[in-house]
Motif scaffolding. Sequence first.
Motif, short mmCIF file in Angstrom:
data_model
loop_
_atom_site.label_atom_id
_atom_site.label_comp_id
_atom_site.label_asym_id
_atom_site.label_seq_id
_atom_site.Cartn_x
_atom_site.Cartn_y
_atom_site.Cartn_z
N THR A 146 0.83 -1.07 -0.27
CA THR A 146 0.06 -0.10 -0.06
C THR A 146 0.79 1.27 0.14
N ARG A 147 0.25 2.42 0.15
CA ARG A 147 1.13 3.77 -0.10
C ARG A 147 2.06 3.90 0.82
N GLY A 148 2.00 3.60 2.08
CA GLY A 148 3.05 3.57 3.22
C GLY A 148 3.07 4.97 3.60
N THR A 149 2.08 5.79 3.71
CA THR A 149 1.86 7.29 4.08
C THR A 149 2.33 6.91 5.73
N THR A 150 3.17 7.96 6.07
CA THR A 150 3.16 7.99 7.72
C THR A 150 3.93 9.11 8.10
N ARG B 100 0.25 -8.93 32.24
CA ARG B 100 0.05 -10.48 32.55
C ARG B 100 0.64 -11.26 31.79
N SER B 101 0.98 -10.79 30.38
CA SER B 101 1.34 -11.81 29.63
C SER B 101 3.07 -12.12 29.74
N ALA B 102 3.56 -13.23 29.72
CA ALA B 102 4.86 -13.64 29.98
C ALA B 102 5.72 -13.26 28.70
N ASP B 103 5.27 -12.85 27.85
CA ASP B 103 6.08 -12.31 26.66
C ASP B 103 5.09 -11.38 25.82
N PRO B 104 5.02 -10.34 26.34
CA PRO B 104 4.13 -9.28 25.31
C PRO B 104 4.64 -8.84 24.35
N VAL B 105 4.19 -9.31 23.14
CA VAL B 105 4.59 -8.90 21.90
C VAL B 105 3.39 -8.23 21.18
N ALA B 106 3.73 -6.84 20.70
CA ALA B 106 2.92 -6.19 19.99
C ALA B 106 3.59 -6.04 18.55
N VAL B 107 2.37 -6.29 17.70
CA VAL B 107 2.82 -6.05 16.05
C VAL B 107 2.25 -4.89 15.66
N ASP B 108 3.19 -4.05 14.77
CA ASP B 108 2.73 -3.05 14.02
C ASP B 108 2.73 -3.16 12.63
N LEU B 109 1.56 -3.67 12.20
CA LEU B 109 1.50 -4.36 10.85
C LEU B 109 1.11 -3.22 9.89
N GLY B 110 2.19 -3.19 9.05
CA GLY B 110 1.94 -2.32 7.83
C GLY B 110 2.48 -0.82 8.31
N GLY C 268 7.78 -4.69 13.99
CA GLY C 268 7.23 -4.28 12.63
C GLY C 268 7.15 -4.81 11.71
N VAL C 269 5.91 -5.11 11.07
CA VAL C 269 5.77 -6.08 10.01
C VAL C 269 5.39 -5.29 8.74
N GLU C 270 6.12 -5.40 7.66
CA GLU C 270 5.91 -4.53 6.24
C GLU C 270 6.04 -5.50 5.20
N ILE C 271 5.26 -5.52 4.27
CA ILE C 271 5.02 -6.22 3.19
C ILE C 271 6.25 -5.92 1.98
N ASP C 272 6.51 -4.56 1.98
CA ASP C 272 7.61 -4.05 1.13
C ASP C 272 9.06 -4.21 1.60
N PRO C 273 9.86 -5.20 0.97
CA PRO C 273 11.25 -5.42 1.66
C PRO C 273 12.05 -4.18 1.82
N ALA D 36 -3.05 0.01 11.30
CA ALA D 36 -3.70 1.21 11.11
C ALA D 36 -3.65 1.73 9.50
N ASN D 37 -4.65 2.29 8.90
CA ASN D 37 -4.51 2.53 7.71
C ASN D 37 -3.87 1.71 6.84
N VAL D 38 -4.11 0.28 6.80
CA VAL D 38 -3.72 -0.79 6.05
C VAL D 38 -5.07 -1.15 5.40
#
Length: 265
Positions: free
Chosen positions: A14-18, A40-50, A76-81, A116-118
Amino acid sequence: MASRTPSRPVGTVTRGTTNPNRLRRMDRWIAATHGAELRRSADPVAVDLGYGAAPWTAVELLARLRTAAPHARVVGVEIDPARVAAAKPYEREGLSFRHGGFEVPLPGRPTLIRAANVLRQYDEEQVAAVWERLCERLAPGGLLVEGTCDEIGRRHVWVALGPEGPRTVTFATRLGSLDRPSDLAERLPKALIHRNVPGEPVHAFLRDFDRAWAAAAPYAAYGARQRWIRSVRALAADWPVTDRPARWRQGEVTLPWEALAPRQG
């Protein structure tokens, strides 16, 4: 969702505006409402997708989550290498970047996925399948937050989902920028933006919100925050508002998904 990871990322570039601070309203809401689950999570992982063409939103998400959960990590996970390569210099303790898409290529299940905005750039018919795929990747008690905001984060609407599906819809705004609540209609997430028409619940809600805002005009003398609080309080007489004045003061209001969900057909 199948247990094997797809050989290629799922989704399209996608456009990738940020912009820096674009997602601050969403981040603060997440920290306030989901911080206990992250702690509470033993391994609190959050993903910022796109996360887009620059990694600012992932960097900021880590800082904001750690005010609520000091051991939180962000991927952070992005589809554009090329975007992943550009973000790699920003990696630090607790922050990393990966190439991927809706398959969320992590070895475990994240406690939070923020998208967000994906989906704004996808077709409405694709939303349910993407939601289902992402929710299946969540850890027990996990949260998916998917929504849309303007370029500098003044107006934002998001849906919060658990492994079972959509839970709530939150409207958030910088109150000084607001002429009337229905200004937020242009930032409805893809699942709702085409439903802002007569006969649909989200249209009725925004209509009633505008009426409550107009009736609360005398409170504008005390500031936009007081007018918003008064409007939401009046709105709650007819709509199942789920949050309390502490969140209203932030320029927010949250309702159950069922109250605004599109009518079938």
